[in-house]
Design a protein around this motif. Structure first.
Motif, PDB file in Angstrom:
ATOM      1  N   ASP A  65       1.007  -1.126   0.011  1.00 37.14           N
ATOM      2  CA  ASP A  65       0.006   0.126   0.163  1.00 37.14           C
ATOM      3  C   ASP A  65       0.868   1.054  -0.017  1.00 37.14           C
ATOM      4  N   PRO A  66       0.529   2.165  -0.757  1.00 37.14           N
ATOM      5  CA  PRO A  66       1.424   3.517  -0.570  1.00 37.14           C
ATOM      6  C   PRO A  66       1.552   4.209   0.614  1.00 37.14           C
ATOM      7  N   TYR A  67       0.461   4.249   1.537  1.00 32.80           N
ATOM      8  CA  TYR A  67       0.595   4.661   2.619  1.00 32.80           C
ATOM      9  C   TYR A  67       1.413   3.853   3.662  1.00 32.80           C
ATOM     10  N   LEU A  68       1.404   2.481   3.505  1.00 27.52           N
ATOM     11  CA  LEU A  68       2.449   1.884   4.455  1.00 27.52           C
ATOM     12  C   LEU A  68       3.602   1.964   3.760  1.00 27.52           C
ATOM     13  N   LEU A  70       4.920   5.016   2.676  1.00 24.55           N
ATOM     14  CA  LEU A  70       5.087   6.216   3.269  1.00 24.55           C
ATOM     15  C   LEU A  70       5.566   6.173   4.758  1.00 24.55           C
ATOM     16  N   LEU A  71       4.733   5.052   5.561  1.00 21.80           N
ATOM     17  CA  LEU A  71       5.168   5.184   6.960  1.00 21.80           C
ATOM     18  C   LEU A  71       6.360   4.516   6.978  1.00 21.80           C
ATOM     19  N   ALA A  74       9.429   6.782   5.108  1.00 26.51           N
ATOM     20  CA  ALA A  74       9.419   8.222   5.062  1.00 26.51           C
ATOM     21  C   ALA A  74      10.522   8.913   5.916  1.00 26.51           C
ATOM     22  N   LEU A 123       0.918  -0.858  13.432  1.00 27.81           N
ATOM     23  CA  LEU A 123       0.523   0.400  12.467  1.00 27.81           C
ATOM     24  C   LEU A 123       0.693   1.709  13.460  1.00 27.81           C
ATOM     25  N   PHE A 127       2.840   4.956  12.753  1.00 24.02           N
ATOM     26  CA  PHE A 127       2.243   6.488  12.900  1.00 24.02           C
ATOM     27  C   PHE A 127       3.027   7.212  13.982  1.00 24.02           C
TER      28      PHE A 127
END
Length: 155
Positions: A65-68, A70-71, A74, A123, A127
């Motif tokens: 997933d793109p959000y994962l 990034l997390l 990043a 997760l 975050f």
């Protein structure tokens, strides 16, 4: 040399976080299977059938997933970007602080879970770590410029 170091900072951060979270997941699976009694010690990663699930759990979430992504990556991307600009001692110190924070939160592996149905809550840890790592990198890159005394050559 600077590009290789930046690439190392980026990759080791993302995959390091993912590997530690995968170890926590594996320990949780093992612990939850024996939750009704005293659980046996965690088997070695080199044991049969133990290494492949950890490697898959390390590689799959960041690219699932793109959000994962990034997390996981990043903080490393921000550290690497600033390292390409001008590697400085404050950036290295901030990176070491980020690594220390990640290790404090993720080690020992059994501390990531409570052997219950809710799992490891990795997760939520991501975050927390992603913005903290990004802020550490940005502050290490810009704070030394603001702290330096500015001398007026006319005085």
């Amino acid at each position: 040399m600077r590009a290789a170091t930046a690439l190392f900072l980026c990759l080791i951060t993302g995959f390091g976080l993912s590997f530690l979270l995968a170890l926590g997941e594996r320990d949780w699976f093992h612990c939850f299977a024996y939750a009704d009694g005293i659980r046996p010690p965690m088997p070695s990663l080199l044991g049969p059938g133990e290494l492949m699930p950890v490697l898959l759990e390390t590689l799959t979430p960041p690219f699932g997933d793109p959000y994962l992504f990034l997390l996981h990556f990043a903080p490393g991307l921000v550290f690497a970007t600033y390292w390409l600009g001008r590697p400085r001692r404050p950036l290295l110190i901030a990176y070491l602080l980020f690594v220390a924070l990640a290790l404090i939160l993720l080690l020992p592996i059994s501390g990531q879970h409570d052997c219950d149905r809710k799992g490891t809550e990795g997760l939520f840890t991501l975050f927390l770590l992603a913005p903290v790592g990004t802020l550490l990198a940005m502050s290490a890159a810009y704070l030394p410029q603001w702290i330096k005394p500015r001398h007026d050559p006319k005085t």
